[in-house]
Design a protein around this motif. Structure first.
Motif, PDB file in Angstrom:
ATOM      1  N   ILE A 347       0.836  -1.122   0.083  1.00  0.00           N
ATOM      2  CA  ILE A 347       0.121   0.012   0.016  1.00  0.00           C
ATOM      3  C   ILE A 347       0.832   1.223  -0.055  1.00  0.00           C
ATOM      4  O   ILE A 347       1.872   1.417   0.981  1.00  0.00           O
ATOM      5  N   ALA A 348       0.884   2.046  -1.098  1.00  0.00           N
ATOM      6  CA  ALA A 348       1.689   3.357  -1.330  1.00  0.00           C
ATOM      7  C   ALA A 348       1.045   4.345  -1.384  1.00  0.00           C
ATOM      8  O   ALA A 348      -0.405   4.463  -1.815  1.00  0.00           O
ATOM      9  N   SER A 349       1.520   5.684  -0.933  1.00  0.00           N
ATOM     10  CA  SER A 349       0.972   6.967  -1.113  1.00  0.00           C
ATOM     11  C   SER A 349       0.820   7.269  -2.695  1.00  0.00           C
ATOM     12  O   SER A 349       2.007   6.850  -3.463  1.00  0.00           O
ATOM     13  N   ASP A 350      -0.167   7.733  -3.275  1.00  0.00           N
ATOM     14  CA  ASP A 350      -0.242   8.436  -4.511  1.00  0.00           C
ATOM     15  C   ASP A 350       0.706   9.232  -4.776  1.00  0.00           C
ATOM     16  O   ASP A 350       0.732   9.877  -5.913  1.00  0.00           O
ATOM     17  N   ARG A 351       1.465  10.018  -4.023  1.00  0.00           N
ATOM     18  CA  ARG A 351       2.775  10.839  -4.178  1.00  0.00           C
ATOM     19  C   ARG A 351       4.148  10.303  -4.382  1.00  0.00           C
ATOM     20  O   ARG A 351       4.972  10.897  -4.407  1.00  0.00           O
ATOM     21  N   ALA A 352       4.022   8.951  -4.335  1.00  0.00           N
ATOM     22  CA  ALA A 352       5.342   8.220  -3.946  1.00  0.00           C
ATOM     23  C   ALA A 352       5.702   7.478  -5.339  1.00  0.00           C
ATOM     24  O   ALA A 352       4.721   6.907  -6.015  1.00  0.00           O
ATOM     25  N   GLY A 353       6.881   7.444  -5.703  1.00  0.00           N
ATOM     26  CA  GLY A 353       7.211   6.576  -7.013  1.00  0.00           C
ATOM     27  C   GLY A 353       7.002   5.184  -6.734  1.00  0.00           C
ATOM     28  O   GLY A 353       6.699   4.561  -7.866  1.00  0.00           O
ATOM     29  N   ALA A 354       6.982   4.601  -5.469  1.00  0.00           N
ATOM     30  CA  ALA A 354       6.450   3.302  -5.420  1.00  0.00           C
ATOM     31  C   ALA A 354       5.322   2.832  -5.950  1.00  0.00           C
ATOM     32  O   ALA A 354       4.702   1.881  -6.188  1.00  0.00           O
ATOM     33  N   GLY A 355       4.239   3.876  -5.854  1.00  0.00           N
ATOM     34  CA  GLY A 355       2.897   3.544  -6.388  1.00  0.00           C
ATOM     35  C   GLY A 355       3.022   3.110  -7.900  1.00  0.00           C
ATOM     36  O   GLY A 355       1.974   2.554  -8.425  1.00  0.00           O
ATOM     37  N   GLU A 356       3.833   3.461  -8.511  1.00  0.00           N
ATOM     38  CA  GLU A 356       3.989   3.056 -10.106  1.00  0.00           C
ATOM     39  C   GLU A 356       3.949   1.702 -10.203  1.00  0.00           C
ATOM     40  O   GLU A 356       3.826   1.150 -11.197  1.00  0.00           O
ATOM     41  N   LYS A 357       4.679   1.024  -9.222  1.00  0.00           N
ATOM     42  CA  LYS A 357       4.849  -0.572  -9.489  1.00  0.00           C
ATOM     43  C   LYS A 357       3.522  -1.275  -8.681  1.00  0.00           C
ATOM     44  O   LYS A 357       3.660  -2.492  -8.563  1.00  0.00           O
TER      45      LYS A 357
END
Length: 434
Positions: A347-357
């Motif tokens: 679960i990642a923030s929609d502001r973080a690069g991790a959300g792309e994955k």
């Protein structure tokens, strides 16, 4: 090929050093000769024990360990770092084909940039943060607990009390920014150099190849350096050091896990509050200024830092999901990638690069870094069948295009080949299918 990698430390004190060390190992295993030059001496990470890796320590001191006045001066412009780096490069028995800088803020300072330019070697810089374009490095208003919306180094930016420590610290960082860009434009911008000056200084300006670790961080930086022709942009995923194994069974876990430094910008407090609201325990692996605040939240457990193998085992046993709800525009937190690789929903923030994955609703959830939104996502984790399905899909998608050390080293070699003219500029094969 011979690659010179430069960073502050030979141990992983943070994400930048971790990636520098792991890339050195990955390149060496690929048959590339590597010289790792680190500013501060001390014990080296075991990953650097490889016959293809030469280590060169410059014997510098971490500016954080200096008296405040001296740390400020050396952080802005460390003349001794420049001198020692120049001597170290000249003393190498064989000249590198390319130099790759990972971090310079803790010991090396912008003073090394003219040295790198005078070497005449192609230079790559991996941007693990936003210090190239932002004084506090994270493009975040610590005074307001929200992402910054100001243009870096505009009048309003300079007046803002946005530094996590003080206005004095911001003043030092602003001075470092101007020193950094003075060196970059003087020594790398061909438009500021005439033939007589090139002849006198003995080198011709080369472009800088900037390596971004996510599409989001690349877009953020490019907004502020748009139109600078000698900055070339690339995107290469950070490596994930996990061997392929059977997927975890996250439905057997009981907690939402957070791994890393417990700070407000990283959203550690949001995980504790949202998990409590959703009726789930929360597990915190790491440490930081919010540790006592987290312990005070019912259902939160803080276990401190653990070795990587212990972290993996603990997550496999306890985590229903791993969360990284950063309030800042985080470039690419490895904890999310490692969770997906293990078959644990992320679960990642929609502001973080991790959300792309993350495939939202398929391998985890991408949500706003707010208690209400997170609590809703966490509440869905109470469904064992859903959690098991998310974890299985995460494992399959990750390993269909894994961000392995070998894949990372291959992308770097493509980059270096393009920089040295050994091949056409590459089109990177990224793990975008996640």
């Amino acid at each position: 090929m011979h690659v010179g990698i430069l960073t502050n430390f030979a141990t992983p004190t943070g994400g930048a050093e971790k990636v520098a060390i792991e890339s050195a190992r990955g390149l060496a295993e690929r048959g590339v000769a590597v010289t790792l030059i680190h500013g501060v001496d001390g014990p080296a990470d075991p990953m650097l024990d490889h016959p293809g890796i030469r280590r060169v320590g410059l014997g510098l001191t971490d500016v954080w360990e200096r008296p405040a006045w001296r740390g400020a001066i050396e952080g802005i412009w460390n003349r001794e770092a420049a001198r020692r780096l120049g001597r170290a490069l000249a003393a190498l028995p064989d000249r590198p084909d390319v130099l790759h800088l990972h971090q310079w803020t803790r010991s090396l300072s912008p003073a090394i940039l003219p040295v790198l330019a005078r070497s005449g070697l192609p230079l790559a810089i991996t941007l693990h943060d936003y210090f190239l374009v932002c004084p506090n490095g994270v493009y975040y208003r610590f005074d307001r607990a929200e992402p910054c919306t100001l243009r870096p180094f505009s009048a309003r930016c300079l007046a803002a009390s946005c530094d996590p420590q003080s206005r004095i610290h911001k003043a030092v960082r602003v001075a470092r920014y101007f020193a950094q860009w003075a060196a970059i434009t003087r020594d790398f911008d061909p438009r500021s150099t005439n033939r007589a000056r090139v002849s006198k200084r003995g080198f011709a300006p080369r472009p800088i190849d900037l390596v971004h670790v996510s599409d989001g961080s690349r877009a953020q930086v490019e907004r502020f350096v748009k139109g600078i022709p000698f900055l070339h942009h690339h995107c290469i995923d950070n490596p994930v050091r996990l061997a392929r194994a059977a997927p975890a069974d996250p439905a057997a876990g009981d907690a939402v896990a957070f791994v890393g430094r417990f700070t407000r910008e990283k959203g550690a407090d949001l995980v504790a509050q949202a998990a409590h609201r959703a009726g789930l325990p929360s597990l915190f692996i790491g440490d930081g200024p919010l540790a006592d605040e987290l312990r005070a939240v019912p259902g939160a457990e803080v276990v401190g830092w653990r070795a990587p193998a212990e972290v993996e085992a603990l997550l496999r046993r306890r985590a229903r999901a791993v969360a990284a709800p950063a309030r800042w525009l985080e470039t690419g937190p490895l904890t999310i990638y490692e969770a997906l690789a293990a078959g644990i929903p992320a679960i990642a923030s929609d502001r973080a690069g991790a959300g792309e994955k993350i495939r939202d609703g398929e391998t985890g959830f991408v949500t706003a870094p707010e208690v209400g939104a997170l609590a809703e996502a966490f509440g869905r984790l109470r469904d064992d069948a859903l959690v098991r399905r998310l974890g299985a899909a995460a494992h399959v998608r990750y390993w269909s295009a894994p961000m392995t050390l070998a894949a990372h080293a291959s992308a770097l070699c493509d980059l270096y080949a393009g920089m040295t003219g050994a091949a056409e500029a590459p089109s990177f094969q990224r793990s975008a299918v996640m």
